[in-house]
Structure formats: C-alpha cells, structure tokens
Design an enzyme around this catalytic site. Sequence first.
Site, mmCIF file in Angstrom:
data_model
loop_
_atom_site.group_PDB
_atom_site.id
_atom_site.type_symbol
_atom_site.label_atom_id
_atom_site.label_comp_id
_atom_site.label_asym_id
_atom_site.label_seq_id
_atom_site.Cartn_x
_atom_site.Cartn_y
_atom_site.Cartn_z
ATOM 1 N N GLY A 116 -38.834 22.007 -68.719
ATOM 2 C CA GLY A 116 -37.849 21.048 -68.201
ATOM 3 C C GLY A 116 -38.263 19.614 -68.468
ATOM 4 N N ARG A 119 -40.530 14.193 -67.940
ATOM 5 C CA ARG A 119 -40.625 12.718 -68.013
ATOM 6 C C ARG A 119 -39.377 12.160 -68.676
ATOM 7 N NH1 ARG A 119 -44.306 11.472 -73.291
ATOM 8 N NH2 ARG A 119 -43.850 13.414 -74.344
ATOM 9 N N LYS A 139 -36.746 8.650 -72.023
ATOM 10 C CA LYS A 139 -38.024 9.373 -72.064
ATOM 11 C C LYS A 139 -39.084 8.439 -71.502
ATOM 12 C CE LYS A 139 -40.584 11.954 -75.620
ATOM 13 N NZ LYS A 139 -40.465 12.455 -77.002
ATOM 14 N N ASP A 151 -47.504 12.684 -65.056
ATOM 15 C CA ASP A 151 -47.093 11.528 -64.249
ATOM 16 C C ASP A 151 -45.644 11.129 -64.486
ATOM 17 O OD1 ASP A 151 -47.191 10.449 -66.775
ATOM 18 O OD2 ASP A 151 -48.847 9.069 -66.372
ATOM 19 N N ASP A 281 -39.192 24.794 -77.236
ATOM 20 C CA ASP A 281 -38.484 23.760 -76.469
ATOM 21 C C ASP A 281 -38.261 22.514 -77.315
ATOM 22 O OD1 ASP A 281 -41.412 23.977 -75.989
ATOM 23 O OD2 ASP A 281 -41.170 22.002 -75.104
ATOM 24 N N ASP A 291 -38.071 15.335 -80.709
ATOM 25 C CA ASP A 291 -39.384 15.207 -80.091
ATOM 26 C C ASP A 291 -40.484 14.880 -81.087
ATOM 27 O OD1 ASP A 291 -39.280 15.015 -77.471
ATOM 28 O OD2 ASP A 291 -39.925 17.043 -76.975
HETATM 29 P P1 AMP Z 1 -43.150 17.364 -75.191
HETATM 30 O O1 AMP Z 1 -44.537 17.456 -75.712
HETATM 31 O O2 AMP Z 1 -42.657 15.953 -75.044
HETATM 32 O O3 AMP Z 1 -42.190 18.225 -75.929
HETATM 33 O O4 AMP Z 1 -43.231 17.917 -73.692
HETATM 34 C C1 AMP Z 1 -43.520 19.251 -73.360
HETATM 35 C C2 AMP Z 1 -43.335 19.434 -71.869
HETATM 36 O O5 AMP Z 1 -44.282 18.656 -71.138
HETATM 37 C C3 AMP Z 1 -41.978 19.016 -71.352
HETATM 38 O O6 AMP Z 1 -41.618 19.851 -70.286
HETATM 39 C C4 AMP Z 1 -42.245 17.607 -70.881
HETATM 40 O O7 AMP Z 1 -41.312 17.182 -69.918
HETATM 41 C C5 AMP Z 1 -43.623 17.743 -70.286
HETATM 42 N N1 AMP Z 1 -44.340 16.457 -70.278
HETATM 43 C C6 AMP Z 1 -44.853 15.805 -71.332
HETATM 44 N N2 AMP Z 1 -45.435 14.656 -70.962
HETATM 45 C C7 AMP Z 1 -45.289 14.558 -69.612
HETATM 46 C C8 AMP Z 1 -45.676 13.595 -68.629
HETATM 47 N N3 AMP Z 1 -46.327 12.479 -68.943
HETATM 48 N N4 AMP Z 1 -45.349 13.858 -67.347
HETATM 49 C C9 AMP Z 1 -44.685 14.963 -67.015
HETATM 50 N N5 AMP Z 1 -44.295 15.907 -67.896
HETATM 51 C C10 AMP Z 1 -44.592 15.714 -69.178
HETATM 52 MG MG MG Z 2 -40.260 18.487 -75.919
#
Ligand code: AMP
Ligand code: MG
Length: 519
Positions: A116, A119, A139, A151, A281, A291
Amino acid sequence: MPGAAVDIPGADRGYPGLVAAPDSPIRTSTAISGLENTFADRLGPLTVPWQGAEVSSPTMVVLNVDLAVALGLDPSALRTDDGLAVLSGAASPADAQPVATAYSGHQFGGYAPMLGDGRALLLGELLDPRGHRVDIQLKGSGPTPFSRGGDGFAVLGPMLREYVVSEAMNALGIPTTRSLSVVATGRDVRREGAQPGAVLARVAASHLRVGTFELAARHANLLAPLADYAIERHYPELAGLPADGDGNRYQRFLAAVVERQAELVARWMLVGFVHGVMNTDNTTISGETIDYGPCAFIDAFDPNAVFSSIDHGGRYAFGNQPTVLKWNLARFAETLLTLIDPTPDAAIASATAALNSFDDHYSRHFRAGMAAKLGLDDASVDAVLIDDLFTLLDDHHVDWTGAFRALADDLRGNPEPLDGLIPREQAASWITRWRTALADHGRDGATTAKAMDRVNPRYIPRNHHLDAALRAATDGDLLPVEELVDVVTHPFAHRPEWAAYEGPAPESFTSGFQTFCGT
Ligand code: AMP
Ligand code: MG
C-alpha cells in the site's frame, strides 16, 4: 473531509494495523480543483481516506510547466502559497477526497500481503483538456496506515531522480508516469544523516498495479469490480465483451496487459534502461513505467548490469528484465484465474496461452526497435546480425547509446566516433555485413543516418551527470538539475554546448556506482 471520512476503522476492512487519518481538518487549496475519485468510489475498500502531513515552509524546486499546461492547470497558481500547499500535501485540492491505496506485491520474489501507499497520497483523478483521465499522486507526503516501519517521507535526491528520469523516458517516447513538480518541505528527514525532505507530484494513467490485483484476489467481492474498472479505464475496447465464455473480457484483458508490458520492457531494453526494482507492486496495468527508485541507464552494454544497492542477487539485472516481467505477469494471471474460467484447468490453459504470447510480443517489438536503430526495418533485419552486434559491443565494453550514433556517423563518412569505440579491424566485418544489408534494401547512407538519429538518443540521463546534479541540488544548487532536465528532455537534439553530456561515465565512476532505493 479526509479526516472525518475515515468512518470505517482499518480493522473492519481487514487491514491489520490501520489507524485513523489525522483528524485536524486539512486546509483546501483551489490551485488544483475538480478532481474526481472514480477509483475510491468504485473500489472503496482498496482505499483509505487520508491526508498529508503539515508542511511549514514549502518551496518549489522544480515545476513542469509544459505538463501543467497540458493538464489544464495554471502554472502560476501552482507557484503560489496555495499551490505549494497542495503540491506538498499540506492542503487538499478543493472538493477532493485524497486516499492512500492498498495493494500487495511480490518483492524480490517473496509475497508481501500488505504494502500500500506507505508514503504516497492519491489526490484524485484529473480529466485533462483532451478528456484523458490521470491520477495525481503525491510521493513523500507523510505517514499513512500503510507505512509499516517507514516514516512516510521522501528526500530531495530520490524525488529529483524520479523527476529527471521519468521526464527523460517520456521524451524518449516510452510510456511512463510523469512528474509535475518537486517541492522541498523544509523538513529534515533521517536517512543516512539528515536529508532535505521533498514531495514529488506524479501524474499517471492510473496507479493500478499487479499488486492491486494480488490484494483483490484475496477478497472475492473485489476482484471482478477491480478488473472491470481497469478494463474500462485502460482497455475500453474490451468493456463490451461478455464476462464469461470463450474470448471473455477477462481473458482478453490479461492478453492485452501482457502485450502492453511486453512492448514496454522491449523499449526499456532498446534504450538501456534498468528499472532496478521490478516488484509486482511496481508493474502497472496501464503499461506505463512506474516507480523510479534505484534505476539507471547502462553505459557499456552489459546484460549483467545491476545498479541497485539492494539487488544483491542480480534478480533485476539489465538482461533479466524481460524474464522478470513475464514472471510478474504470471502472478497477475494467477489473480485472474477465477474470472477467466470457472473450471480451474480451463482457466490455467487459457491464462498460460496468454502468458506465453509474451515471448512473441517481446521479440517482435525488440526486433522492430533494433531494426530501426540500425536503419533497417522489421522485414530486412537479420537476427544473426543483431546478435553479432551484441557480441561485438559486449566484447569491447562499448557504450550502448554512443554506439548507434557512431554507426550513423560512420555511414555519413565520419569514422572517428566509431573508431573511438571499437578498433576498426575488429568491427570491420560486422560493418561490411550491415552496410550490405542496407544496400540490399536500397538504403542510402545519408537518409539512413538521418533516420537512425531520429530513434537513437544522443542524450540520456547518464549516471555520473545525474549523481552530480542530485548532489548539487541537495547542497542547494539547482542549476545542474535544471540543465540536465533540459538536456534529457531533448534526447534527439544536437547542441554543441551539451557535448559533455554525450559520453559515458569514466570507468572510475562506474566501477563503484550504485543507486539507492529512493526512500
Ligand atoms: P517503493 O520502493 O517506492 O516501490 O515502495 C515499496 C513499498 O514500501 C510501498 O508500500 C511503499 O509505500 C513503502 N515505502 C517506501 N518508502 C517508505 C517510507 N519512507 N515510509 C513508508 N513506507 C515506505
Ligand atoms: Mg512502488
């Protein structure tokens, strides 16, 4: 009101650990208005009404004026305090109901049942002046019920990386999410040391991903509504087909997503793009690239190239991308089985056939693209000629982007760039075969060279330039990022003053280069 709208606590929706939205009523801003919410309206259980964190001193780092205008937004309004508030997540667009969306995903091959938007915040959907529906998502706008241990924030360097690379991809003609703005929040975000916080505003055909279907497949009542929603939004030509029987719309939907994604990854391979974190995802239903985390472009041709600091096994190496994408699409196919056919064996047979069409679609798009890069066409290109070129480039660690520009120059009678890449005696026999193929198909040198220059970029976001520009921005100097955006959004131009952007990074840079996950 986003705060008040969390009337169903997370536990009721089956999402462990959900907490209510911050309940202080958020400001609204008219810098963006008229957003719709068809996804939340129809798939409410996959969303949680939410709002961004307060931002005390937002400043505009970069605004994509052309994109704003194309979306029917007023760039000057986006630069006002009201605009900065909405682009940083501190205010909600007038009348909008921002949500965090829920999804699952396979990350590095392992299933994560609940990911989900940890952030991110989906502000809503905008209908652009041409009537196209796009998502506007932030984002880095703060914690959400899906933040798990994170965070919820993002830092300037990685958000600018997404801005620069997504806009470069768009300029290269590759389907991608777009970047509308990066706003610095003034908040220190703890990573390795304190880093400047930032929020990216992203524009996407939608944020539906394979992971959205992986979550919906566990909730029987959500799957068909999600599939129908995705079909109407991205494959409207299939919407009128029956829901069951041979050739039903779910079978055709799977086949259509397979084809779009096969074309997408072929286009990545043709420009030397390494996504870096091809989890399910991060695989869209629309067929857009999404992403931009630890992504990079290769300099020297190398199927084993990995730039991500977290990809220890090389799962997402440059040359693995088509195989990994097909694996992701297999996970997608699994989610659709019950819709494809009520009889499991028949469903599996049908889904397998659709999945296996990936190889043909991929080869066709890759081959046609390679033919164009060499000034030939699909009918006139010879697979052995292409394979032998790869061997030549691999053996001599030749810069992928530069090689095709040098080949065109060679055709124009300027051998110098090519001689700088491969010793002439090593390249001569391949070049003779290539020129013979061109001559056999009646292609003259000058016209062919021009056609090649229209498909082979001169400027891509080279790792050393991007790295230096992001470091400068983090230290407060935005000029290098601004210039880099200008350069990479004109990939086929030729500006002598941009000569420094053409070549690969020095070996000393490349040998130790890694990009980090962008969190
Ligand atoms: P991503 O690497 O951006 O595709 O993120 C993979 C998952 O990790 C997703 O569910 C993001 O929402 C979560 N995520 C990545 N960075 C953060 C962050 N700083 N705080 C909370 N969730 C994160
Ligand atoms: Mg992602």
